[in-house]
Design a protein around this motif. Structure first.
Motif, PDB file in Angstrom:
ATOM      1  N   GLN A  20       0.832  -1.202   0.000  1.00  0.00           N
ATOM      2  CA  GLN A  20       0.000   0.000   0.000  1.00  0.00           C
ATOM      3  C   GLN A  20       0.871   1.258   0.000  1.00  0.00           C
ATOM      4  N   ALA A  21       1.925   1.262   0.805  1.00  0.00           N
ATOM      5  CA  ALA A  21       2.820   2.423   0.882  1.00  0.00           C
ATOM      6  C   ALA A  21       3.543   2.666  -0.440  1.00  0.00           C
ATOM      7  N   VAL A  22       3.986   1.583  -1.091  1.00  0.00           N
ATOM      8  CA  VAL A  22       4.692   1.708  -2.371  1.00  0.00           C
ATOM      9  C   VAL A  22       3.757   2.253  -3.437  1.00  0.00           C
ATOM     10  N   THR A  23       2.534   1.731  -3.509  1.00  0.00           N
ATOM     11  CA  THR A  23       1.583   2.210  -4.521  1.00  0.00           C
ATOM     12  C   THR A  23       1.216   3.673  -4.270  1.00  0.00           C
ATOM     13  N   GLU A  24       1.071   4.060  -3.010  1.00  0.00           N
ATOM     14  CA  GLU A  24       0.761   5.461  -2.698  1.00  0.00           C
ATOM     15  C   GLU A  24       1.919   6.381  -3.061  1.00  0.00           C
ATOM     16  N   LYS A  25       3.154   5.897  -2.892  1.00  0.00           N
ATOM     17  CA  LYS A  25       4.322   6.687  -3.259  1.00  0.00           C
ATOM     18  C   LYS A  25       4.315   6.999  -4.752  1.00  0.00           C
ATOM     19  N   PHE A  26       4.040   5.989  -5.573  1.00  0.00           N
ATOM     20  CA  PHE A  26       4.028   6.202  -7.020  1.00  0.00           C
ATOM     21  C   PHE A  26       2.824   7.023  -7.454  1.00  0.00           C
ATOM     22  N   GLN A  27       1.691   6.848  -6.791  1.00  0.00           N
ATOM     23  CA  GLN A  27       0.526   7.672  -7.102  1.00  0.00           C
ATOM     24  C   GLN A  27       0.820   9.145  -6.804  1.00  0.00           C
ATOM     25  N   GLY A  28       1.539   9.404  -5.725  1.00  0.00           N
ATOM     26  CA  GLY A  28       1.912  10.769  -5.372  1.00  0.00           C
ATOM     27  C   GLY A  28       2.827  11.405  -6.402  1.00  0.00           C
ATOM     28  N   ILE A  29       3.763  10.624  -6.928  1.00  0.00           N
ATOM     29  CA  ILE A  29       4.675  11.141  -7.952  1.00  0.00           C
ATOM     30  C   ILE A  29       3.888  11.489  -9.211  1.00  0.00           C
ATOM     31  N   ILE A  30       2.969  10.617  -9.614  1.00  0.00           N
ATOM     32  CA  ILE A  30       2.163  10.867 -10.818  1.00  0.00           C
ATOM     33  C   ILE A  30       1.254  12.070 -10.607  1.00  0.00           C
ATOM     34  N   ALA A  31       0.629  12.158  -9.433  1.00  0.00           N
ATOM     35  CA  ALA A  31      -0.304  13.250  -9.152  1.00  0.00           C
ATOM     36  C   ALA A  31       0.395  14.609  -9.113  1.00  0.00           C
ATOM     37  N   ASN A  32       1.698  14.623  -8.918  1.00  0.00           N
ATOM     38  CA  ASN A  32       2.469  15.865  -8.900  1.00  0.00           C
ATOM     39  C   ASN A  32       2.757  16.312 -10.336  1.00  0.00           C
ATOM     40  N   GLY A  33       1.722  16.726 -11.056  1.00  0.00           N
ATOM     41  CA  GLY A  33       1.883  17.189 -12.435  1.00  0.00           C
ATOM     42  C   GLY A  33       1.087  16.386 -13.436  1.00  0.00           C
ATOM     43  N   GLY A  34       0.553  15.253 -13.031  1.00  0.00           N
ATOM     44  CA  GLY A  34      -0.235  14.412 -13.930  1.00  0.00           C
ATOM     45  C   GLY A  34      -1.542  14.028 -13.278  1.00  0.00           C
ATOM     46  N   GLU A  35      -2.287  13.160 -13.937  1.00  0.00           N
ATOM     47  CA  GLU A  35      -3.549  12.695 -13.367  1.00  0.00           C
ATOM     48  C   GLU A  35      -3.722  11.203 -13.646  1.00  0.00           C
ATOM     49  N   ILE A  36      -4.173  10.473 -12.640  1.00  0.00           N
ATOM     50  CA  ILE A  36      -4.345   9.029 -12.738  1.00  0.00           C
ATOM     51  C   ILE A  36      -5.743   8.731 -13.268  1.00  0.00           C
TER      52      ILE A  36
END
Length: 96
Positions: A20-36
């Motif tokens: 869960q922590a790893v997936t949230e880390k990558f979601q945060g990187i994507i959300a910083n300028g992009g959209e999931i």
């Protein structure tokens, strides 16, 4: 911004909280300028071949829109994250 698809495999010996922590880390990187657009954790599956003495892994699929700078940062972090044993980022031409 372009459409991308990210598939990564997390080591099978990590706990659910770490996944869960790893997936949230990558979601945060994507959300910083992009959209999931879509985020799916497929769960633990058997690998087609052994990777670093692991026969299974937890698969995660993410479809997102982002500029190239976000993708470059995402790739950099994926490479240095110990929990990730394989990853691939591709341009999603079908959704374009």
């Amino acid at each position: 911004m372009r459409n991308y698809e990210l598939m990564y495999i997390i080591r099978p010996d990590v706990e659910a909280e770490t996944v869960q922590a790893v997936t949230e880390k990558f979601q945060g990187i994507i959300a910083n300028g992009g959209e999931i657009a879509k985020h799916d954790v497929w769960g633990k599956k058997r690998l087609a071949y052994e990777i670093n003495k692991h026969r299974e892994g937890t698969y995660v699929l993410v479809q997102f829109k982002a500029p190239a700078s976000v993708v470059a940062e995402l790739e950099r972090v994926l490479k240095i994250t110990d929990e990730v044993i394989r990853h691939m980022v591709t341009k999603d031409v079908v959704s374009a």
